[in-house]
Design a protein around this motif. Sequence first.
Motif, PDB file in Angstrom:
ATOM      1  N   ALA A  30      39.309  44.453  27.362  1.00  0.00           N
ATOM      2  CA  ALA A  30      38.154  45.283  27.023  1.00  0.00           C
ATOM      3  C   ALA A  30      37.182  44.547  26.112  1.00  0.00           C
ATOM      4  O   ALA A  30      35.986  44.865  26.072  1.00  0.00           O
ATOM      5  N   SER A  31      37.660  43.568  25.370  1.00  0.00           N
ATOM      6  CA  SER A  31      36.809  42.833  24.438  1.00  0.00           C
ATOM      7  C   SER A  31      36.054  41.677  25.102  1.00  0.00           C
ATOM      8  O   SER A  31      35.182  41.064  24.488  1.00  0.00           O
ATOM      9  N   THR A  32      36.385  41.381  26.376  1.00  0.00           N
ATOM     10  CA  THR A  32      35.707  40.299  27.090  1.00  0.00           C
ATOM     11  C   THR A  32      34.269  40.703  27.394  1.00  0.00           C
ATOM     12  O   THR A  32      34.026  41.826  27.840  1.00  0.00           O
ATOM     13  N   PRO A  33      33.297  39.819  27.148  1.00  0.00           N
ATOM     14  CA  PRO A  33      31.908  40.144  27.512  1.00  0.00           C
ATOM     15  C   PRO A  33      31.801  40.518  28.982  1.00  0.00           C
ATOM     16  O   PRO A  33      32.626  40.092  29.808  1.00  0.00           O
ATOM     17  N   ALA A  34      30.811  41.313  29.309  1.00  0.00           N
ATOM     18  CA  ALA A  34      30.666  41.833  30.670  1.00  0.00           C
ATOM     19  C   ALA A  34      30.693  40.706  31.701  1.00  0.00           C
ATOM     20  O   ALA A  34      29.887  39.772  31.648  1.00  0.00           O
ATOM     21  N   THR A  35      31.629  40.794  32.637  1.00  0.00           N
ATOM     22  CA  THR A  35      31.761  39.800  33.698  1.00  0.00           C
ATOM     23  C   THR A  35      31.298  40.403  35.017  1.00  0.00           C
ATOM     24  O   THR A  35      31.137  41.617  35.144  1.00  0.00           O
ATOM     25  N   SER A  36      31.084  39.536  36.001  1.00  0.00           N
ATOM     26  CA  SER A  36      30.769  39.986  37.354  1.00  0.00           C
ATOM     27  C   SER A  36      32.018  39.850  38.213  1.00  0.00           C
ATOM     28  O   SER A  36      32.916  39.066  37.905  1.00  0.00           O
ATOM     29  N   LYS A  37      32.061  40.616  39.294  1.00  0.00           N
ATOM     30  CA  LYS A  37      33.245  40.583  40.144  1.00  0.00           C
ATOM     31  C   LYS A  37      32.845  40.449  41.599  1.00  0.00           C
ATOM     32  O   LYS A  37      31.910  41.095  42.064  1.00  0.00           O
ATOM     33  N   PRO A  90      43.039  30.738  33.010  1.00  0.00           N
ATOM     34  CA  PRO A  90      41.597  30.832  32.837  1.00  0.00           C
ATOM     35  C   PRO A  90      41.223  31.916  31.834  1.00  0.00           C
ATOM     36  O   PRO A  90      41.933  32.913  31.674  1.00  0.00           O
ATOM     37  N   ASN A  91      40.108  31.721  31.176  1.00  0.00           N
ATOM     38  CA  ASN A  91      39.557  32.712  30.260  1.00  0.00           C
ATOM     39  C   ASN A  91      38.362  33.379  30.946  1.00  0.00           C
ATOM     40  O   ASN A  91      37.334  32.743  31.154  1.00  0.00           O
ATOM     41  N   PRO A  92      38.464  34.652  31.333  1.00  0.00           N
ATOM     42  CA  PRO A  92      37.364  35.310  32.051  1.00  0.00           C
ATOM     43  C   PRO A  92      36.040  35.293  31.299  1.00  0.00           C
ATOM     44  O   PRO A  92      34.980  35.402  31.919  1.00  0.00           O
ATOM     45  N   ALA A  93      36.074  35.120  29.991  1.00  0.00           N
ATOM     46  CA  ALA A  93      34.831  35.085  29.218  1.00  0.00           C
ATOM     47  C   ALA A  93      34.038  33.810  29.488  1.00  0.00           C
ATOM     48  O   ALA A  93      32.807  33.794  29.344  1.00  0.00           O
ATOM     49  N   THR A  94      34.734  32.733  29.913  1.00  0.00           N
ATOM     50  CA  THR A  94      34.061  31.445  30.109  1.00  0.00           C
ATOM     51  C   THR A  94      34.311  30.821  31.475  1.00  0.00           C
ATOM     52  O   THR A  94      33.607  29.877  31.839  1.00  0.00           O
ATOM     53  N   ASP A  95      35.296  31.329  32.218  1.00  0.00           N
ATOM     54  CA  ASP A  95      35.719  30.672  33.455  1.00  0.00           C
ATOM     55  C   ASP A  95      35.700  31.628  34.642  1.00  0.00           C
ATOM     56  O   ASP A  95      35.768  32.847  34.486  1.00  0.00           O
TER      57      ASP A  95
END
Length: 405
Positions: A30-37, A90-95
């Motif tokens: 929940a703390s990860t910046p908004a990602t696209s999917k 992987p880190n979803p915030a950067t990868d």
Amino acid sequence: MVKRSIPLLLLLLTSCGHPDGVMTPVAVSASTPATSKVEMLVATTREPSGDPATLFNGERSSKPHLTQISVSLPPKREAGTVQWPKRLPPNPATDFAVTNVQQIDTVAQGREWFGQHVNGGHALVFVHGFNNTYEDSVFRLAQIVHDSKMEATPVLFTWPSRAELTAYEYDKESTNYSRTGLEQALRTLAADPNVKDITIMAHSMGTWLAMESLRQMGIRDGHVNSKIHNVILASPDIDIQVFAKQFVEMGEPRPKFTIFVSQDDKALAVSSFITGRVSRLGAINPTEEPYRSKLEKAGITAIDLTKVKTEDGLNHGKFAESPEIVQLIGQRLMTGQTLTDSKVTLGQGITAVVGGTVTNIGTVAATAVAVPATIIEQPPLAKRRKPLPADETLGGDLKPQTLTQ
């Protein structure tokens, strides 16, 4: 000079620069910046690896497999790039990161997935090229779908590539091994009532597989399935005369064809060297005779990306790595629109030449030419003194009357 440059090009082709084994799903907190999917359906003729970190290897399977995959894309990234992790997981915030994997065992389950993810009834089938792992192709398709903003449901067809430069011949034979698998996947997709139309986008050696499958379909039925509206061939690694035969033999009516070419494509230069200095379709100059004047009646659009600059040192992936070009694919080519009206505005610009007319749009950085389907082989530039007369450019049993069918 050519011989000396080949080892360097081979070294570049083998350089990956990212860790293997990224297919194990990770959670997006929940703390990860908004990602696209991006969610996709993946069909493959690869053999299961037995390892959730890779899913499938480069060997050939006796039967096809279907998998549902979700990919998360980080919020801060440049369009045209695949942001591989520097370390695992992987880190979803950067990868780029896989967030869900689910095996699909039946056609009914595949249709159920498509029905839940249908996007205007448009389906995009992507076929990757030489020297690609399973994860390479998954992340590349995710990048293309996201950056193009296309309104289509993505389907990946990935064939058994060993992802080794020395396995060029193995990979080529793997495309032949997989042509019936791709044909069956296209037929299954076309039979789905949720699917209104299909666009095939193939890259490099994958264009050979796409053309062979369409040719095979045409030979069986007399023509390609009517739901297949568009075929986009990016950097096609195909002998020019063979492409001519494939195109004619798939019958009529045919889909709308668009090819992306670049005369500075170093990977195709290597391919030409490996195959005995035979010219590749993806390296032609579509404004040059005899290509334009002799073949324009077939209505294939060729987009010349030679002057388009990207970070790709091999100049082999421009179609996906140029933000302007990938958006063109999503916004116009996917829907079958032309490239010659005033609404086309690219930062790098294109010049469109269709039916003998030229329209300048912005700064010239690429050329779109309506060229015919049956591209004729020319001798290498080193041996070419002047364009050959029409009756001297025909090869094999390709007769003049077939050129404008």
